[in-house]
Scaffold this motif. Structure first.
Motif, PDB file in Angstrom:
ATOM      1  N   ILE A 150      62.284  59.245  18.232  1.00 18.40           N
ATOM      2  CA  ILE A 150      61.654  57.921  18.276  1.00 18.40           C
ATOM      3  C   ILE A 150      62.616  56.908  18.884  1.00 18.40           C
ATOM      4  N   LEU A 151      63.873  56.940  18.441  1.00 22.66           N
ATOM      5  CA  LEU A 151      64.878  56.019  18.993  1.00 22.66           C
ATOM      6  C   LEU A 151      65.035  56.231  20.495  1.00 22.66           C
ATOM      7  N   SER A 152      65.060  57.494  20.915  1.00 21.56           N
ATOM      8  CA  SER A 152      65.207  57.804  22.340  1.00 21.56           C
ATOM      9  C   SER A 152      64.013  57.274  23.138  1.00 21.56           C
ATOM     10  N   ASP A 153      62.800  57.446  22.581  1.00 19.58           N
ATOM     11  CA  ASP A 153      61.584  56.989  23.270  1.00 19.58           C
ATOM     12  C   ASP A 153      61.521  55.462  23.388  1.00 19.58           C
ATOM     13  N   GLU A 154      62.221  54.766  22.497  1.00 20.82           N
ATOM     14  CA  GLU A 154      62.204  53.305  22.494  1.00 20.82           C
ATOM     15  C   GLU A 154      63.187  52.697  23.499  1.00 20.82           C
ATOM     16  N   MET A 167      68.813  40.989  23.034  1.00 20.88           N
ATOM     17  CA  MET A 167      68.320  41.901  21.993  1.00 20.88           C
ATOM     18  C   MET A 167      66.923  42.429  22.330  1.00 20.88           C
ATOM     19  N   LYS A 168      66.455  42.216  23.559  1.00 20.99           N
ATOM     20  CA  LYS A 168      65.097  42.627  23.912  1.00 20.99           C
ATOM     21  C   LYS A 168      64.920  44.139  23.837  1.00 20.99           C
ATOM     22  N   TYR A 169      66.015  44.890  23.971  1.00 26.33           N
ATOM     23  CA  TYR A 169      65.915  46.344  23.932  1.00 26.33           C
ATOM     24  C   TYR A 169      65.863  46.877  22.503  1.00 26.33           C
ATOM     25  N   ILE A 170      66.110  46.005  21.502  1.00 33.27           N
ATOM     26  CA  ILE A 170      65.969  46.409  20.103  1.00 33.27           C
ATOM     27  C   ILE A 170      64.545  46.061  19.683  1.00 33.27           C
ATOM     28  N   THR A 171      63.653  47.029  19.802  1.00 31.37           N
ATOM     29  CA  THR A 171      62.233  46.806  19.539  1.00 31.37           C
ATOM     30  C   THR A 171      61.943  46.754  18.045  1.00 31.37           C
ATOM     31  N   LYS A 172      60.705  46.415  17.715  1.00 29.33           N
ATOM     32  CA  LYS A 172      60.280  46.378  16.315  1.00 29.33           C
ATOM     33  C   LYS A 172      60.475  47.740  15.665  1.00 29.33           C
ATOM     34  N   THR A 173      60.149  48.795  16.382  1.00 24.18           N
ATOM     35  CA  THR A 173      60.290  50.149  15.844  1.00 24.18           C
ATOM     36  C   THR A 173      61.748  50.486  15.553  1.00 24.18           C
ATOM     37  N   VAL A 174      62.643  50.100  16.451  1.00 24.43           N
ATOM     38  CA  VAL A 174      64.077  50.343  16.241  1.00 24.43           C
ATOM     39  C   VAL A 174      64.564  49.583  15.017  1.00 24.43           C
ATOM     40  N   TRP A 175      64.096  48.342  14.867  1.00 23.48           N
ATOM     41  CA  TRP A 175      64.460  47.543  13.695  1.00 23.48           C
ATOM     42  C   TRP A 175      64.009  48.222  12.398  1.00 23.48           C
ATOM     43  N   ILE A 176      62.758  48.668  12.378  1.00 19.88           N
ATOM     44  CA  ILE A 176      62.214  49.298  11.158  1.00 19.88           C
ATOM     45  C   ILE A 176      63.002  50.566  10.823  1.00 19.88           C
ATOM     46  N   LEU A 177      63.214  51.414  11.833  1.00 18.96           N
ATOM     47  CA  LEU A 177      63.966  52.653  11.595  1.00 18.96           C
ATOM     48  C   LEU A 177      65.379  52.361  11.110  1.00 18.96           C
ATOM     49  N   SER A 178      65.980  51.336  11.654  1.00 17.11           N
ATOM     50  CA  SER A 178      67.341  50.970  11.268  1.00 17.11           C
ATOM     51  C   SER A 178      67.389  50.470   9.827  1.00 17.11           C
ATOM     52  N   LEU A 179      66.384  49.691   9.440  1.00 14.87           N
ATOM     53  CA  LEU A 179      66.319  49.214   8.054  1.00 14.87           C
ATOM     54  C   LEU A 179      66.070  50.368   7.083  1.00 14.87           C
TER      55      LEU A 179
END
Length: 396
Positions: free
Chosen positions: A119-123, A1-13
């Motif tokens: 943002i998702l693409s940049d992450e 799950m290392k590719y699921i960053t904090k930013t991806v988590w926040i956007l997903s929530l």
């Protein structure tokens, strides 16, 4: 799950909370509008105006985000607009106010879409785009399971008390807005000069975009022209004998499958190729529509909606991952926003065509035409080169 960053988590929530709010109202929206005096024609006009607003604004705000070099403010404002639109629809019942509130909701979607996907693409690295977009789609669609489920429970205890549900839907919408304030734009050394961004300036991107982008978007839009609203699938289920609770139930089941499979299918897509998974998704879509054209068995509807959930998992996030891999990083929001804008308008046209065919020739012909057209589009996608990282391409 290392590719699921904090930013991806926040956007997903944020997306999960917003979709919970929106989908809580989705099953009862037509019923509510009819209860306050809207005719079927007026409901159709309302949805058409709302979708056109979202479609045109996606391209513009995507371009504006790229020109400004900022992403987060667009995400925050976009989700805030969608949140406040929920209680607005219950405060007053005048048609002009309802049109304004519904348009505010879709306008918010237009503001945030390009910037959020950028943002998702940049992450993600090019090799992990399927995972990141798939994870986001899983979380987003989980909201489409939670929302209608909460609506069903609420209406069981408080039948026909629709107005209060709009105020309840504001709560997850507000949580989405609060969560969006945890996002921060990445600092860059390069200062972007201020550039004028006319409303239709995003259309110029088509002229300068990579040839791979043009080929992909032509195929995606051709498919969209035959991919009408899910309402037609639910209407077919209703026609075949499912009661209202079962129709909502099968819709929740579809979204549950979508949410469960979007992330793992994204992982598989990164390994075997985005193009292969996308084509498999289109084939499944065609199978579902062939099945819908002939099926009257109530139990088989769940099988068809299961396949429909897999189709959505294999195409929605994958198409955006594909676009982001074949366009320059500085144009990501514009590229996705431009496609999403055209897609919204094509979706509106698709539903209009489907409605006319249904009215003139019946449900069977509607689903058969879509299924056959999709197989032809699959052949087109077969001819497109597999996506590659933009930096490795020779720009034509």
């Amino acid at each position: 799950m290392k590719y699921i960053t904090k930013t991806v988590w926040i956007l997903s929530l944020v997306s999960l909370f917003t979709d919970t709010a929106s989908e809580m109202l989705y099953p009862i929206m037509p019923i509510y509008l009819k209860s306050i005096g809207f005719s079927i024609v007026l409901i159709g006009i309302l949805e058409g105006v709302a979708e056109a607003t979202a479609g045109l604004s996606k391209g513009y705000f995507g371009k504006l985000s790229d020109n400004s070099g900022k992403r987060v403010p667009f995400v925050q404002i976009g989700y805030a607009f969608s949140a406040i639109s929920k209680p607005m629809m219950a405060i007053f019942i005048y048609p002009l106010w309802i049109f304004f509130a519904r348009t505010i909701d879709r306008f918010g979607k237009g503001i945030r879409t390009g910037a959020r996907d950028a943002i998702l693409s940049d992450e993600a690295t090019p090799e992990a785009k399927g995972k990141v977009f798939g994870f986001h789609r899983s979380m987003d669609t989980l909201g489409a399971v939670i929302g209608p489920s909460l609506a069903l429970v609420y209406l069981y205890y408080f039948p026909e008390n629709y107005k209060t549900l709009f105020f309840i839907a504001f709560i997850p919408g507000l949580l989405a807005v609060l969560a969006s304030f945890l996002l921060k734009d990445k600092r860059t050394k390069e200062m972007k000069p201020k550039v004028s961004t006319p409303f239709f300036s995003f259309l110029n991107y088509w002229k300068v975009s990579p040839i791979a982008y043009k080929k992909l978007v032509v195929g995606l839009l051709a498919f969209t022209l035959f991919n009408s609203s899910d309402v037609f699938l639910l209407l077919k289920a209703k026609q075949s004998g499912l009661d209202d609770t079962m129709v909502i139930g099968v819709y929740i089941f579809y979204n549950l499958i979508y949410a469960m499979f979007a992330f793992p299918i994204g992982i598989i897509a990164d390994k075997v190729g985005l193009k292969k998974i996308f084509i498999i998704g289109l084939v499944l879509f065609s199978v579902v529509y062939f099945g819908m054209s002939a099926n009257t068995n109530l139990y088989l509807f769940f099988g068809l909606f299961f396949l429909y959930g897999i189709y959505a998992s294999a195409t929605e996030g994958i198409s955006k991952a594909w676009i982001s891999n074949i366009t320059d990083k500085k144009d990501t929001a514009t590229a996705i926003g431009t496609f999403s804008g055209f897609q919204s308008i094509c979706t509106m046209l698709a539903s209009t065509f489907a409605g006319l065919i249904w009215f003139q020739f019946g449900a069977t012909m509607t689903f058969l035409i879509t299924a056959i057209a999709t197989l032809i589009i699959v052949l087109y996608f077969w001819t497109i080169p597999k996506p590659d990282n933009f930096r490795n391409q020779v720009k034509k």
